[in-house]
Design a protein around this motif. Structure first.
Motif, PDB file in Angstrom:
ATOM      1  N   UNK A  81       0.861  -1.173   0.000  1.00 43.48           N
ATOM      2  CA  UNK A  81       0.000   0.000   0.000  1.00 43.48           C
ATOM      3  C   UNK A  81       0.902   1.229   0.000  1.00 43.48           C
ATOM      4  N   UNK A  82       0.348   2.367  -0.362  1.00 39.75           N
ATOM      5  CA  UNK A  82       1.149   3.583  -0.365  1.00 39.75           C
ATOM      6  C   UNK A  82       1.597   3.960   1.043  1.00 39.75           C
ATOM      7  N   UNK A  83       0.817   3.617   2.044  1.00 37.22           N
ATOM      8  CA  UNK A  83       1.216   3.903   3.423  1.00 37.22           C
ATOM      9  C   UNK A  83       2.415   3.056   3.840  1.00 37.22           C
ATOM     10  N   UNK A  84       2.404   1.781   3.458  1.00 29.99           N
ATOM     11  CA  UNK A  84       3.545   0.907   3.773  1.00 29.99           C
ATOM     12  C   UNK A  84       4.807   1.397   3.083  1.00 29.99           C
ATOM     13  N   UNK A  85       4.674   1.767   1.814  1.00 30.67           N
ATOM     14  CA  UNK A  85       5.831   2.245   1.071  1.00 30.67           C
ATOM     15  C   UNK A  85       6.348   3.565   1.640  1.00 30.67           C
ATOM     16  N   UNK A  86       5.441   4.453   2.017  1.00 27.20           N
ATOM     17  CA  UNK A  86       5.851   5.725   2.610  1.00 27.20           C
ATOM     18  C   UNK A  86       6.595   5.491   3.919  1.00 27.20           C
ATOM     19  N   UNK A  87       6.171   4.513   4.687  1.00 26.37           N
ATOM     20  CA  UNK A  87       6.864   4.190   5.942  1.00 26.37           C
ATOM     21  C   UNK A  87       8.277   3.683   5.661  1.00 26.37           C
ATOM     22  N   UNK A  88       8.425   2.837   4.634  1.00 27.51           N
ATOM     23  CA  UNK A  88       9.763   2.381   4.231  1.00 27.51           C
ATOM     24  C   UNK A  88      10.621   3.561   3.784  1.00 27.51           C
ATOM     25  N   UNK A  89      10.023   4.486   3.039  1.00 32.01           N
ATOM     26  CA  UNK A  89      10.766   5.642   2.536  1.00 32.01           C
ATOM     27  C   UNK A  89      11.273   6.509   3.689  1.00 32.01           C
ATOM     28  N   UNK A  90      10.446   6.691   4.690  1.00 33.69           N
ATOM     29  CA  UNK A  90      10.844   7.451   5.886  1.00 33.69           C
ATOM     30  C   UNK A  90      12.103   6.833   6.506  1.00 33.69           C
ATOM     31  N   UNK A  91      12.084   5.511   6.669  1.00 30.07           N
ATOM     32  CA  UNK A  91      13.231   4.820   7.271  1.00 30.07           C
ATOM     33  C   UNK A  91      14.462   4.903   6.375  1.00 30.07           C
ATOM     34  N   UNK A  92      14.269   4.741   5.073  1.00 27.42           N
ATOM     35  CA  UNK A  92      15.405   4.786   4.147  1.00 27.42           C
ATOM     36  C   UNK A  92      16.089   6.140   4.174  1.00 27.42           C
ATOM     37  N   UNK A  93      15.291   7.194   4.159  1.00 30.87           N
ATOM     38  CA  UNK A  93      15.855   8.551   4.144  1.00 30.87           C
ATOM     39  C   UNK A  93      16.611   8.839   5.437  1.00 30.87           C
ATOM     40  N   UNK A  94      16.031   8.468   6.559  1.00 26.82           N
ATOM     41  CA  UNK A  94      16.633   8.827   7.839  1.00 26.82           C
ATOM     42  C   UNK A  94      17.765   7.900   8.258  1.00 26.82           C
ATOM     43  N   UNK A  95      17.675   6.636   7.868  1.00 27.78           N
ATOM     44  CA  UNK A  95      18.692   5.675   8.312  1.00 27.78           C
ATOM     45  C   UNK A  95      19.818   5.461   7.305  1.00 27.78           C
ATOM     46  N   UNK A  96      19.544   5.719   6.017  1.00 30.56           N
ATOM     47  CA  UNK A  96      20.530   5.416   4.980  1.00 30.56           C
ATOM     48  C   UNK A  96      21.102   6.671   4.309  1.00 30.56           C
ATOM     49  N   UNK A  97      20.277   7.696   4.114  1.00 23.66           N
ATOM     50  CA  UNK A  97      20.685   8.873   3.340  1.00 23.66           C
ATOM     51  C   UNK A  97      21.153  10.024   4.226  1.00 23.66           C
ATOM     52  N   UNK A  98      20.351  10.401   5.191  1.00 19.87           N
ATOM     53  CA  UNK A  98      20.665  11.587   5.991  1.00 19.87           C
ATOM     54  C   UNK A  98      21.949  11.466   6.825  1.00 19.87           C
ATOM     55  N   UNK A  99      22.380  10.265   7.242  1.00 19.18           N
ATOM     56  CA  UNK A  99      23.657  10.176   7.962  1.00 19.18           C
ATOM     57  C   UNK A  99      24.889  10.458   7.093  1.00 19.18           C
ATOM     58  N   UNK A 100      24.730  10.488   5.762  1.00 22.02           N
ATOM     59  CA  UNK A 100      25.871  10.722   4.882  1.00 22.02           C
ATOM     60  C   UNK A 100      26.328  12.181   4.976  1.00 22.02           C
ATOM     61  N   UNK A 101      27.551  12.456   4.521  1.00 20.12           N
ATOM     62  CA  UNK A 101      28.175  13.774   4.670  1.00 20.12           C
ATOM     63  C   UNK A 101      27.446  14.850   3.873  1.00 20.12           C
ATOM     64  N   UNK A 102      27.433  16.068   4.419  1.00 20.74           N
ATOM     65  CA  UNK A 102      26.713  17.182   3.807  1.00 20.74           C
ATOM     66  C   UNK A 102      27.264  17.585   2.446  1.00 20.74           C
ATOM     67  N   UNK A 103      28.572  17.369   2.212  1.00 17.57           N
ATOM     68  CA  UNK A 103      29.167  17.848   0.959  1.00 17.57           C
ATOM     69  C   UNK A 103      29.014  16.872  -0.206  1.00 17.57           C
ATOM     70  N   UNK A 104      28.374  15.753   0.029  1.00 19.62           N
ATOM     71  CA  UNK A 104      28.102  14.814  -1.066  1.00 19.62           C
ATOM     72  C   UNK A 104      27.132  15.455  -2.058  1.00 19.62           C
ATOM     73  N   UNK A 105      27.417  15.283  -3.362  1.00 21.06           N
ATOM     74  CA  UNK A 105      26.551  15.832  -4.407  1.00 21.06           C
ATOM     75  C   UNK A 105      25.439  14.826  -4.715  1.00 21.06           C
ATOM     76  N   UNK A 106      24.202  15.304  -4.711  1.00 19.68           N
ATOM     77  CA  UNK A 106      23.045  14.469  -5.011  1.00 19.68           C
ATOM     78  C   UNK A 106      22.724  14.568  -6.502  1.00 19.68           C
ATOM     79  N   UNK A 107      22.658  13.410  -7.152  1.00 16.84           N
ATOM     80  CA  UNK A 107      22.291  13.322  -8.562  1.00 16.84           C
ATOM     81  C   UNK A 107      21.023  12.476  -8.684  1.00 16.84           C
ATOM     82  N   UNK A 108      19.845  13.102  -8.808  1.00 15.07           N
ATOM     83  CA  UNK A 108      18.591  12.342  -8.869  1.00 15.07           C
ATOM     84  C   UNK A 108      18.261  11.866 -10.282  1.00 15.07           C
TER      85      UNK A 108
END
Length: 473
Positions: free
Chosen positions: A155-182
């Motif tokens: 469901x979109x709610x389940x996926x959104x919950x996974x996205x919350x965890x991915x962003x906070x546990x995997x992405x946000x701990x990385x260094x601020x000077x990393x360049x993001x290429x979407x």
């Protein structure tokens, strides 16, 4: 080391070419893969990997053809999906050596369950760049309602919950000077409010991206789901093509680039039930076109609108194009999975007209002419075919909203016996709308040249107060 973003405006899509010490990788390639191969050859490099951030919904990736032509393996993040081609299903944290650099896969479920980001570690061992796919955009994050169309128990709610965890546990701990290429920017339907910028530092995104601010998981789920509209109907079909495989682009081009005389073109239209797709400029189209043809201009968001308005990917298509642009049309159709173009009219529309065949037209008026008509006749029916979010942000007082995005529902609002003056933002979408309805027997639609932009600039109309939109979908 080289990092090159290869951005395609009509899809608002970014593919990436990375090279180090004679070895190259391509991330999220487009369907037409020859330019990547030629780039590597020119630089004396060998394509070693084809990295995919996820099973894309908005376009058909070139991973299968690029792998077949170069021998480079395809790499996906963790997934249990059975694919119609060989691929490496990598583990979270798995690293790939590319010349003197390393690329680390970071599993970031949320937009889809297999979604992955790729962290580039340079020659000095420093984490330098993050290729985020549809997990993190500039100013936005990937919408979490698409994979549920493919996997029933999501469901979109389940996926959104996974996205919350991915962003906070995997992405946000990385260094601020990393360049993001979407993988996408403004104009893509994979997010609701993306920036026009196509790169940024992760540190700036932590400060400015609404989805990376401090909030609870419940607050995040509500925030990220607000403003979503139903995705284009072709999205699930593109996902399946990216999972199961597809015809080689070479075969698609061979099938589609067939010159037809006016007589042969008409015969093909009658015998196959093909859609006649006229890709010329809107105002050129209005002055004369083959009856029952649909105008979607090549110099706009062409592939996206074909995907939104032609429901069957296997629909046969006959092309009317400017001379010399036929291959471009077939290629751009293939980018979103429309592989069944069956030919084009040789010599373009002019050859049809010179052959003495029936021609149709659509009347266009300027904003000033429309104002004069209103002054003379009183109230008229004005149809605004922009997205509902655009209409709610600002519109002509008393205009009716009939979004092109939902053409069948919008068509039900139109009375065949009444005259309507139809506009969008700049004149592209209104002609698409008018041509579709004209082909279905609506003969009283008049196009407004220049759209809402021209209407507002004229200062001759009452316009609602501007309200900043919360979504661009």
């Amino acid at each position: 080391m080289l990092i090159e973003q290869i951005y395609t405006g009509c899809l608002a899509q970014g593919a990436y070419y990375i090279e180090s010490d004679g070895e190259a990788a391509v991330i999220d390639p487009l369907r037409e893969v020859q330019p990547y191969i030629e780039k590597a050859e020119r630089r004396g490099a060998k394509i070693k990997y084809v990295f995919e951030t996820h099973f894309h919904a908005d376009f058909v990736s070139g991973h299968q053809d690029l792998s077949a032509k170069t021998g480079a393996p395809i790499v996906f993040g963790p997934t249990g999906m059975k694919m119609g081609f060989d691929a490496i299903v990598a583990e979270d944290g798995q690293e790939f050596q590319l010349g003197k650099v390393k690329i680390r896969l970071i599993h970031t479920p949320g937009h889809t369950m297999e979604s992955a980001c790729y962290l580039l570690i340079n020659e000095e061992g420093k984490e330098e760049a993050l290729f985020t796919g549809d997990t993190l955009f500039i100013g936005d994050v990937g919408r979490p309602d698409l994979a549920q169309k493919v996997i029933a128990d999501l469901t979109q709610d389940k996926l959104a919950a996974h996205l919350y965890d991915s962003l906070r546990n995997k992405i946000m701990p990385l260094a601020d000077d990393i360049i993001v290429y979407p993988a996408h920017g403004a104009g893509s339907a994979c997010g609701k409010n993306m920036s026009k910028e196509t790169t940024d530092t992760l540190g700036n995104q932590k400060k400015t991206n609404y989805a990376l601010q401090e909030m609870t998981k419940e607050e995040f789920i509500k925030e990220v789901l607000t403003g979503l509209t139903p995705p284009p109907s072709y999205f699930p079909q593109n996902v399946l093509m990216n999972i199961q495989g597809y015809d080689s682009i070479d075969d698609v081009l061979e099938r589609g680039i067939k010159p037809l005389s006016p007589a042969a073109f008409e015969a093909a239209a009658n015998e196959t039930g093909a859609v006649i797709l006229d890709t010329r400029d809107a105002q050129v189209f209005a002055k004369g076109f083959i009856p029952n043809s649909i105008n979607i201009g090549i110099d706009g968001s062409f592939a996206v609108w074909v995907g939104a308005l032609v429901p069957d990917l296997k629909q046969e298509i006959l092309i009317v194009a400017e001379e010399g642009r036929e291959e471009e049309v077939v290629t751009r159709l293939a980018r979103v999975g429309y592989d069944y173009a069956i030919g084009y009219i040789k010599g373009g529309f002019e050859s049809w007209a010179k052959d003495g065949r029936e021609v149709d037209t659509i009347t266009s008026v300027s904003a000033e002419e429309l104002a004069h008509i209103i002054e003379k006749e009183g109230n008229v029916n004005i149809l605004d075919v922009r997205k509902n979010s655009e209409y709610l942000s600002e519109h002509v007082i008393d205009a009716e909203n009939a979004p092109l995005d939902y053409i069948n529902e919008s068509m039900a609002q139109v009375n065949k016996d009444k005259t309507y003056y139809v506009h969008c933002a700049g004149g592209y979408r209104s002609m698409v709308f008018n041509s579709i309805l004209k082909a279905r027997g609506f003969d009283n639609l008049i196009d407004v040249k220049g759209g809402f932009d021209a209407i507002k600039d004229s200062a001759l109309f009452k316009v609602s107060d501007y309200v900043c939109p919360t979504t661009l979908l």
